[in-house]
Motif scaffolding. Structure first.
Motif, mmCIF file in Angstrom:
data_model
loop_
_atom_site.group_PDB
_atom_site.id
_atom_site.type_symbol
_atom_site.label_atom_id
_atom_site.label_comp_id
_atom_site.label_asym_id
_atom_site.label_seq_id
_atom_site.Cartn_x
_atom_site.Cartn_y
_atom_site.Cartn_z
ATOM 1 N N ARG A 139 0.846 -1.187 0.000
ATOM 2 C CA ARG A 139 0.000 0.000 0.000
ATOM 3 C C ARG A 139 0.882 1.238 0.000
ATOM 4 N NH1 ARG A 139 -3.852 1.555 4.963
ATOM 5 N NH2 ARG A 139 -2.499 3.336 5.271
ATOM 6 N N VAL A 140 0.499 2.213 -0.820
ATOM 7 C CA VAL A 140 1.148 3.511 -0.893
ATOM 8 C C VAL A 140 0.077 4.554 -0.584
ATOM 9 C CG1 VAL A 140 2.276 5.183 -2.416
ATOM 10 C CG2 VAL A 140 2.841 2.740 -2.591
ATOM 11 N N ASP A 141 0.371 5.434 0.375
ATOM 12 C CA ASP A 141 -0.589 6.472 0.754
ATOM 13 C C ASP A 141 -0.305 7.762 0.004
ATOM 14 O OD1 ASP A 141 -1.449 4.545 2.494
ATOM 15 O OD2 ASP A 141 -1.007 5.673 4.322
ATOM 16 N N ILE A 142 -1.376 8.415 -0.444
ATOM 17 C CA ILE A 142 -1.285 9.725 -1.077
ATOM 18 C C ILE A 142 -1.988 10.687 -0.122
ATOM 19 C CG2 ILE A 142 -1.881 11.130 -3.085
ATOM 20 C CD1 ILE A 142 -1.998 8.480 -4.710
ATOM 21 N N GLU A 143 -1.190 11.399 0.659
ATOM 22 C CA GLU A 143 -1.726 12.288 1.692
ATOM 23 C C GLU A 143 -1.838 13.695 1.131
ATOM 24 O OE1 GLU A 143 1.071 11.806 4.878
ATOM 25 O OE2 GLU A 143 0.496 9.715 5.204
ATOM 26 N N SER A 144 -3.059 14.249 1.186
ATOM 27 C CA SER A 144 -3.309 15.558 0.599
ATOM 28 C C SER A 144 -4.281 16.337 1.479
ATOM 29 C CB SER A 144 -3.917 15.391 -0.797
ATOM 30 O OG SER A 144 -5.301 15.083 -0.705
ATOM 31 N N LEU A 201 -2.984 3.676 -2.944
ATOM 32 C CA LEU A 201 -2.631 2.789 -4.049
ATOM 33 C C LEU A 201 -2.397 1.426 -3.420
ATOM 34 C CD1 LEU A 201 -0.157 5.012 -6.089
ATOM 35 C CD2 LEU A 201 -2.544 4.464 -6.612
ATOM 36 N N ILE A 202 -3.130 0.436 -3.892
ATOM 37 C CA ILE A 202 -3.086 -0.897 -3.290
ATOM 38 C C ILE A 202 -2.937 -1.953 -4.383
ATOM 39 C CG2 ILE A 202 -4.346 -0.264 -1.209
ATOM 40 C CD1 ILE A 202 -6.920 -1.229 -2.489
ATOM 41 N N ARG A 203 -2.443 -3.133 -3.975
ATOM 42 C CA ARG A 203 -2.284 -4.253 -4.918
ATOM 43 C C ARG A 203 -2.920 -5.503 -4.333
ATOM 44 N NH1 ARG A 203 3.964 -4.525 -6.544
ATOM 45 N NH2 ARG A 203 4.048 -5.331 -4.454
ATOM 46 N N ARG A 204 -3.576 -6.253 -5.195
ATOM 47 C CA ARG A 204 -4.140 -7.538 -4.778
ATOM 48 C C ARG A 204 -3.012 -8.517 -4.477
ATOM 49 N NH1 ARG A 204 -9.481 -7.347 -5.486
ATOM 50 N NH2 ARG A 204 -10.307 -6.064 -7.148
ATOM 51 N N PRO A 205 -3.229 -9.451 -3.558
ATOM 52 C CA PRO A 205 -2.188 -10.451 -3.265
ATOM 53 C C PRO A 205 -1.772 -11.207 -4.528
ATOM 54 C CG PRO A 205 -3.887 -10.516 -1.596
ATOM 55 C CD PRO A 205 -4.390 -9.583 -2.678
ATOM 56 N N THR A 258 -10.882 4.366 0.167
ATOM 57 C CA THR A 258 -11.103 3.785 1.495
ATOM 58 C C THR A 258 -9.928 2.942 1.972
ATOM 59 O OG1 THR A 258 -12.128 1.782 0.598
ATOM 60 C CG2 THR A 258 -13.602 3.645 1.088
ATOM 61 N N GLY A 259 -9.061 2.536 1.052
ATOM 62 C CA GLY A 259 -7.960 1.653 1.397
ATOM 63 C C GLY A 259 -8.304 0.190 1.194
ATOM 64 N N TRP A 260 -9.485 -0.080 0.625
ATOM 65 C CA TRP A 260 -9.910 -1.461 0.369
ATOM 66 C C TRP A 260 -10.323 -1.585 -1.086
ATOM 67 C CZ3 TRP A 260 -8.176 -4.262 4.100
ATOM 68 C CH2 TRP A 260 -8.078 -3.710 5.366
ATOM 69 N N PHE A 261 -10.500 -2.799 -1.534
ATOM 70 C CA PHE A 261 -10.780 -3.042 -2.949
ATOM 71 C C PHE A 261 -12.233 -2.783 -3.341
ATOM 72 C CE2 PHE A 261 -6.846 -5.409 -2.391
ATOM 73 C CZ PHE A 261 -6.123 -4.937 -3.471
ATOM 74 N N ASP A 262 -13.121 -2.577 -2.370
ATOM 75 C CA ASP A 262 -14.536 -2.406 -2.703
ATOM 76 C C ASP A 262 -14.795 -1.166 -3.563
ATOM 77 O OD1 ASP A 262 -13.882 -0.783 -0.540
ATOM 78 O OD2 ASP A 262 -15.817 -1.020 0.443
ATOM 79 N N ASP A 263 -13.951 -0.151 -3.491
ATOM 80 C CA ASP A 263 -14.149 1.045 -4.303
ATOM 81 C C ASP A 263 -12.954 1.314 -5.225
ATOM 82 O OD1 ASP A 263 -12.227 1.896 -2.454
ATOM 83 O OD2 ASP A 263 -13.020 3.927 -2.398
ATOM 84 N N ALA A 264 -12.078 0.343 -5.396
ATOM 85 C CA ALA A 264 -10.816 0.545 -6.120
ATOM 86 C C ALA A 264 -11.018 0.597 -7.630
ATOM 87 C CB ALA A 264 -9.834 -0.562 -5.756
#
Length: 147
Positions: free
Chosen positions: A98-103, A110-114, A124-130
């Motif tokens: 996970r990479v955070d974009i703080e603004s 930014l996230i990656r599936r296993p 949100t930090g989860w894949f439900d809205d990615a």
């Protein structure tokens, strides 16, 4: 005593393989981060000519599994707005990095599936809205942040 020696010999072999695996994962993660940060900088180069400041730097990350290591990050600045794009962790619940974009508009992720190398942008930090992360999605986010 021979059984105990064999037991610890097997354990040592297991732990040696585990350490090699962790080192390989961490090396690949850092390479993936380098590639991501270079890509973001390339996408932003046309607006850097208009005054967007792009500052690469490194952060220290400490993870239980991987220990403490350095990772690349970016700071963006335009007018009064500063944005930090920095890795959070490789070992994260339900994802491979996970990479955070703080603004000022909030934090985006930014996230990656296993097991996958593809990045997704999430609010949100989860894949439900990615959304699959690409240049157009990034440009849309940058416009929103700097609006």
């Amino acid at each position: 005593m021979a059984d105990l020696v064999e037991f610890f010999k097997a354990k040592k072999e297991y732990y040696d393989r585990w350490e090699e695996s962790k080192a390989k994962q961490l090396k690949e993660w850092r390479q993936d981060l380098d590639q991501l940060m270079r890509q973001l900088q390339a996408w932003l180069q046309p607006v850097a000519k208009l005054g967007l400041k792009i500052r690469p730097y490194e952060v220290n990350i400490t993870e239980q599994v991987f220990g403490t290591y350095k990772a690349p990050a970016l700071e963006l600045n335009f007018g009064p707005i500063t944005v930090q794009i920095k890795p959070k962790a490789l070992a994260f619940i339900g994802m491979d990095g996970r990479v955070d974009i703080e603004s000022p508009q909030g934090t985006f992720y930014l996230i990656r599936r296993p097991g996958a190398k593809e990045w997704f942008l999430s609010r949100t930090g989860w894949f439900d809205d990615a959304k699959s992360f690409n240049k157009e999605v990034f440009e849309e986010l940058v416009r929103e942040i700097f609006a």
